[in-house]
Design a protein around this motif. Structure first.
Motif, mmCIF file in Angstrom:
data_model
loop_
_atom_site.group_PDB
_atom_site.id
_atom_site.type_symbol
_atom_site.label_atom_id
_atom_site.label_comp_id
_atom_site.label_asym_id
_atom_site.label_seq_id
_atom_site.Cartn_x
_atom_site.Cartn_y
_atom_site.Cartn_z
ATOM 1 N N ASP A 1 4.804 -3.077 -9.339
ATOM 2 C CA ASP A 1 6.201 -3.450 -9.580
ATOM 3 C C ASP A 1 6.801 -4.258 -8.429
ATOM 4 O O ASP A 1 7.968 -4.618 -8.451
ATOM 5 N N GLY A 2 6.002 -4.528 -7.385
ATOM 6 C CA GLY A 2 6.463 -5.332 -6.257
ATOM 7 C C GLY A 2 7.028 -4.521 -5.107
ATOM 8 O O GLY A 2 7.347 -5.082 -4.054
ATOM 9 N N SER A 3 7.173 -3.231 -5.274
ATOM 10 C CA SER A 3 7.682 -2.401 -4.172
ATOM 11 C C SER A 3 6.563 -2.134 -3.165
ATOM 12 O O SER A 3 5.374 -2.269 -3.465
ATOM 13 N N LEU A 4 6.963 -1.734 -1.972
ATOM 14 C CA LEU A 4 6.024 -1.518 -0.884
ATOM 15 C C LEU A 4 5.146 -0.304 -1.150
ATOM 16 O O LEU A 4 5.646 0.784 -1.430
ATOM 17 N N ARG A 5 3.832 -0.494 -1.060
ATOM 18 C CA ARG A 5 2.869 0.622 -1.152
ATOM 19 C C ARG A 5 2.611 1.156 0.244
ATOM 20 O O ARG A 5 2.682 2.340 0.496
ATOM 21 N N TRP A 6 2.256 0.248 1.173
ATOM 22 C CA TRP A 6 2.070 0.599 2.574
ATOM 23 C C TRP A 6 2.062 -0.673 3.407
ATOM 24 O O TRP A 6 1.917 -1.773 2.888
ATOM 25 N N GLN A 7 2.229 -0.502 4.713
ATOM 26 C CA GLN A 7 2.056 -1.611 5.653
ATOM 27 C C GLN A 7 1.415 -1.080 6.921
ATOM 28 O O GLN A 7 1.586 0.078 7.276
ATOM 29 N N LEU A 8 0.638 -1.925 7.571
ATOM 30 C CA LEU A 8 -0.093 -1.525 8.764
ATOM 31 C C LEU A 8 -0.048 -2.669 9.769
ATOM 32 O O LEU A 8 -0.372 -3.814 9.423
ATOM 33 N N ASN A 9 0.363 -2.375 10.992
ATOM 34 C CA ASN A 9 0.311 -3.385 12.052
ATOM 35 C C ASN A 9 -1.136 -3.621 12.439
ATOM 36 O O ASN A 9 -1.914 -2.676 12.581
ATOM 37 N N VAL A 10 -1.499 -4.888 12.602
ATOM 38 C CA VAL A 10 -2.842 -5.261 13.044
ATOM 39 C C VAL A 10 -2.715 -6.159 14.262
ATOM 40 O O VAL A 10 -1.638 -6.644 14.593
#
Length: 124
Positions: free
Chosen positions: A15-24
């Protein structure tokens, strides 16, 4: 002035919402791939690291290669000596470590990538 904001991998839900994010550690310019068996996401960063991310966004591991890179796809040189992907979806290494070709791939359960040091890496 150098940009101090972190590079991030971002996964979205359908649906376009955030699942996860990770700094690399550096940007990811190539394709990020997902192992359909484990839902692990793999990305090659521009500073020569391969990052494995679990389905919930936790970093599982990272591996340092010999420099930026990681190719998969069938790459060939054009008239300007730049590597460009062909329409072939097979994994081959005609331009190992070519600039702009930064996508790992999975071959028979092994994560395959390369780097600017012209080495092929098989990680399992």
């Amino acid at each position: 002035r150098q940009n101090s904001s972190p590079a991030r991998l971002i996964a979205l839900k359908q649906d376009g919402s955030l699942r996860w994010q990770l700094n690399v550690s550096a940007s990811v310019e190539g394709d990020v791939i997902e192992d359909p068996r484990t839902a692990t996401v793999y990305a090659a960063t521009n500073d020569g690291k391969i990052v494995a991310v679990a389905a919930d966004g936790r970093q599982q591991w990272r591996y340092i290669t010999g420099g930026a890179g990681g190719i998969c796809g069938d790459y060939s040189k054009n008239e300007d000596e730049e590597a460009s992907p062909s329409e072939n979806s097979h994994c081959s290494f005609s331009e190992i470590g070519a600039h702009g070709a930064t996508s790992p791939c999975i071959v028979n359960g092994v994560l395959v990538t390369t780097s600017q040091n012209k080495m092929v890496y098989g990680l399992s």
